[in-house]
Design an enzyme around this catalytic site. Structure first.
Site, PDB file in Angstrom:
ATOM      1  CG  HIS A   7       4.717   1.773  -4.150  1.00 42.06           C
ATOM      2  ND1 HIS A   7       5.634   1.868  -3.130  1.00 42.06           N
ATOM      3  CD2 HIS A   7       5.815   1.368  -5.196  1.00 42.06           C
ATOM      4  CE1 HIS A   7       6.707   1.525  -3.208  1.00 42.06           C
ATOM      5  NE2 HIS A   7       6.939   1.010  -4.528  1.00 42.06           N
TER       6      HIS A   7
ATOM      7  CB  CYS B  86     -17.172  -7.397 -16.062  1.00 39.66           C
ATOM      8  SG  CYS B  86     -15.855  -7.399 -14.840  1.00 39.66           S
TER       9      CYS B  86
ATOM     10  CD  GLN C  52       9.263   4.561  -1.804  1.00 42.71           C
ATOM     11  OE1 GLN C  52       9.853   3.160  -1.746  1.00 42.71           O
ATOM     12  NE2 GLN C  52      10.113   5.612  -1.192  1.00 42.71           N
TER      13      GLN C  52
END
Ligand code: OAD
Length: 226
Positions: free
Chosen positions: A101, A131, A83
């Site tokens: 995670h 972008c 995690q």
């Protein structure tokens, strides 16, 4: 094939100097996740959220894997389901690591899916995607969904494991909190390493109440000598 799973949480990195999330000195005691760790916070004030993660990257970049992370690498072929977002298992030399995670060492653009790797120790990465939008850390924040592929991969490994070793997790966050039960229901021997009892302790076959840096090397040695 080695059928051992190491399922790790913040506790394994605590002795490396990475703070845990809950309890005294935990990240969520010091910082309100609504200001730093959710998409809404990022949309409101991306620079503030990016700055918070820059500080965390810097702090974690100085931390080193400890004896717990290193001992796991001796169990060749084992799967690590973590995690943690700190990347310390990989820095210790582990190869098969499922990061449930996400990772502090990756950015992604929500709009064009562009990703960016960040090298620990190198903090002068681009904050803007090609972008023109801000990159966000590729971490599962509060309110985000976990990556489907990661969950499927983790569950498949758990369903086929013989030994499931949970290290340094409070078992408070789902779906990860359901993993020990999944392992148990598929017949795995389940071991918990945590100095404190957790809400999930009752379902383990063995609970080792020691710190990870002490308990993991001893357990791995015991398993390799079998
Ligand atoms: P927690 O902070 O909830 O729990 C850490 C656990 O580690 C506690 O049960 C401690 O008793 C134990 N611990 C502390 N020091 C230890 C040591 N030296 N050796 C072994 N165990 C020790 O952390 P997690 O369970 O990892 O999610 O938290 C799960 C998720 O909640 C995190 O991944 C994070 C957080 O919100 C996201 O950011 C998405």
């Amino acid at each position: 094939m080695n059928k051992t799973i190491f399922f790790t949480g913040a506790g394994i990195s605590a002795e490396s100097g990475v703070p845990t999330y809950r309890g005294r000195g935990g990240v969520w005691e010091q910082y309100n996740y609504e200001e730093y760790a959710c998409q809404e916070a990022f949309d409101r004030n991306p620079k503030k959220v990016i700055e918070f993660h820059k500080v965390r990257r810097k702090a974690v970049g100085f931390c080193k894997p400890n004896a717990g992370h290193l001992a796991i690498t001796a169990m060749q072929g084992a799967t690590i389901i973590t995690q943690n977002i700190d990347g310390l298992h990989q820095r210790a030399g582990s190869k098969t690591v499922i990061e449930l995670h996400g990772s502090l060492w990756k950015n992604r653009c929500n709009y064009c899916d562009e990703t960016q790797e960040i090298i620990p120790g190198e903090f002068y990465y681009k904050t803007l995607c090609n972008c023109g939008r801000y990159f966000r850390p590729d971490i599962v924040w509060f309110g985000d969904s976990l990556k489907e592929h990661n969950i499927r991969q983790a569950m498949h490994a758990i369903e086929h494991c013989e030994t499931f070793i949970s290290i340094g997790t409070s078992g408070a966050v789902w779906p990860a909190a359901g993993f020990p039960e999944l392992a148990k229901s598929h017949g795995a021997m389940c071991i918990e390493i945590n100095p404190e009892p957790t809400e999930l302790s009752y379902m383990f076959d063995e609970c080792i109440r020691e710190k990870a840096s002490v308990a993991v090397p001893k357990l791995v040695k015991r398993m390799l000598e079998k």
